[in-house]
Design a protein around this motif. Sequence first.
Motif, PDB file in Angstrom:
ATOM      1  N   PRO A   8       0.821  -1.226   0.000  1.00  0.00           N
ATOM      2  CA  PRO A   8       0.000   0.000   0.000  1.00  0.00           C
ATOM      3  C   PRO A   8       0.850   1.269   0.000  1.00  0.00           C
ATOM      4  N   ALA A   9       1.973   1.252   0.710  1.00  0.00           N
ATOM      5  CA  ALA A   9       2.862   2.428   0.738  1.00  0.00           C
ATOM      6  C   ALA A   9       3.462   2.682  -0.641  1.00  0.00           C
ATOM      7  N   GLU A  10       3.863   1.596  -1.316  1.00  0.00           N
ATOM      8  CA  GLU A  10       4.416   1.734  -2.675  1.00  0.00           C
ATOM      9  C   GLU A  10       3.354   2.232  -3.642  1.00  0.00           C
ATOM     10  N   GLN A  11       2.119   1.728  -3.483  1.00  0.00           N
ATOM     11  CA  GLN A  11       1.020   2.200  -4.337  1.00  0.00           C
ATOM     12  C   GLN A  11       0.755   3.682  -4.111  1.00  0.00           C
ATOM     13  N   ALA A  12       0.749   4.107  -2.854  1.00  0.00           N
ATOM     14  CA  ALA A  12       0.523   5.519  -2.525  1.00  0.00           C
ATOM     15  C   ALA A  12       1.642   6.389  -3.099  1.00  0.00           C
ATOM     16  N   ALA A  13       2.875   5.924  -3.002  1.00  0.00           N
ATOM     17  CA  ALA A  13       4.019   6.666  -3.556  1.00  0.00           C
ATOM     18  C   ALA A  13       3.903   6.765  -5.074  1.00  0.00           C
ATOM     19  N   ALA A  14       3.487   5.677  -5.711  1.00  0.00           N
ATOM     20  CA  ALA A  14       3.332   5.686  -7.170  1.00  0.00           C
ATOM     21  C   ALA A  14       2.234   6.668  -7.588  1.00  0.00           C
ATOM     22  N   ARG A  15       1.125   6.682  -6.832  1.00  0.00           N
ATOM     23  CA  ARG A  15       0.038   7.622  -7.150  1.00  0.00           C
ATOM     24  C   ARG A  15       0.489   9.065  -6.945  1.00  0.00           C
ATOM     25  N   ALA A  16       1.248   9.314  -5.879  1.00  0.00           N
ATOM     26  CA  ALA A  16       1.741  10.668  -5.601  1.00  0.00           C
ATOM     27  C   ALA A  16       2.697  11.119  -6.705  1.00  0.00           C
ATOM     28  N   LYS A  17       3.580  10.230  -7.146  1.00  0.00           N
ATOM     29  CA  LYS A  17       4.526  10.544  -8.223  1.00  0.00           C
ATOM     30  C   LYS A  17       3.751  10.837  -9.508  1.00  0.00           C
ATOM     31  N   GLU A  18       2.773   9.981  -9.811  1.00  0.00           N
ATOM     32  CA  GLU A  18       1.945  10.165 -11.001  1.00  0.00           C
ATOM     33  C   GLU A  18       1.228  11.518 -10.952  1.00  0.00           C
ATOM     34  N   GLN A  19       0.648  11.865  -9.796  1.00  0.00           N
ATOM     35  CA  GLN A  19      -0.069  13.135  -9.644  1.00  0.00           C
ATOM     36  C   GLN A  19       0.879  14.315  -9.823  1.00  0.00           C
ATOM     37  N   ALA A  20       2.086  14.219  -9.258  1.00  0.00           N
ATOM     38  CA  ALA A  20       3.069  15.298  -9.396  1.00  0.00           C
ATOM     39  C   ALA A  20       3.468  15.481 -10.863  1.00  0.00           C
ATOM     40  N   GLU A  21       3.646  14.358 -11.571  1.00  0.00           N
ATOM     41  CA  GLU A  21       3.988  14.436 -13.006  1.00  0.00           C
ATOM     42  C   GLU A  21       2.857  15.093 -13.799  1.00  0.00           C
ATOM     43  N   GLN A  22       1.613  14.724 -13.491  1.00  0.00           N
ATOM     44  CA  GLN A  22       0.467  15.311 -14.200  1.00  0.00           C
ATOM     45  C   GLN A  22       0.320  16.793 -13.866  1.00  0.00           C
ATOM     46  N   ASP A  23       0.526  17.156 -12.588  1.00  0.00           N
ATOM     47  CA  ASP A  23       0.417  18.561 -12.177  1.00  0.00           C
ATOM     48  C   ASP A  23       1.475  19.431 -12.848  1.00  0.00           C
ATOM     49  N   ALA A  24       2.617  18.843 -13.191  1.00  0.00           N
ATOM     50  CA  ALA A  24       3.715  19.595 -13.808  1.00  0.00           C
ATOM     51  C   ALA A  24       3.473  19.879 -15.287  1.00  0.00           C
ATOM     52  N   LEU A  25       2.527  19.197 -15.896  1.00  0.00           N
ATOM     53  CA  LEU A  25       2.239  19.432 -17.319  1.00  0.00           C
ATOM     54  C   LEU A  25       1.681  20.844 -17.509  1.00  0.00           C
TER      55      LEU A  25
END
Length: 188
Positions: A8-25
């Motif tokens: 679950p921690a790895e999934q949360a980290a992956a979602r946070a990374k994904e969100q940060a990448e999308q927010d940077a667009l």
Amino acid sequence: MADNEPTPAEQAAARAKEQAEQDALPYKWTQTIGDLDITFTVPGNFKGRDLVVDIKKESISAGIKGQEPIIKGTLPHAIRPDDSTWTLSAAPDNTKLVEIHLDKINKMEWWAHVVTTAPRIDVTKIVPENSSLSDLDGETRGMVEKMMFDQRQKEMGLPTSDEQKKADILKKFQEQHPEMDFSKAKIS
């Protein structure tokens, strides 16, 4: 949990990374199973003639004339350019909003990104809105509902609709032929 499944921690980290990448667009995007919408802002004094928006079956380029495009690249899947549109409208903060609507050809596929050079999202985490099922034609809707039912059944460890149908046929056959031994019968 299988060895290769993320915690679950790895999934949360992956979602946070994904969100940060999308927010940077430099643009925002959303999608339904049938279409995709892209938005970005430009200065409030801009008019449509100040923009360059080129929507093709397999590529897109959009931005301000004379500047690097805000979005440019190859689409991961084909669209219908004739049914795709763009608009420029006033936004509340003295800017203008460019809205681009892309009509997907394949209405059964989620996109991982708008252009192939952009960071991907995990499409397996997309939860479609139930209301959008009513937008689908009868045959497609039935297929999607069956897939959703079968997915829920698998998650609960219950038989899928096809497995249940086979079991029902076998049970009926057994009732019609009580003289036969079905103790070693396998359903596959």
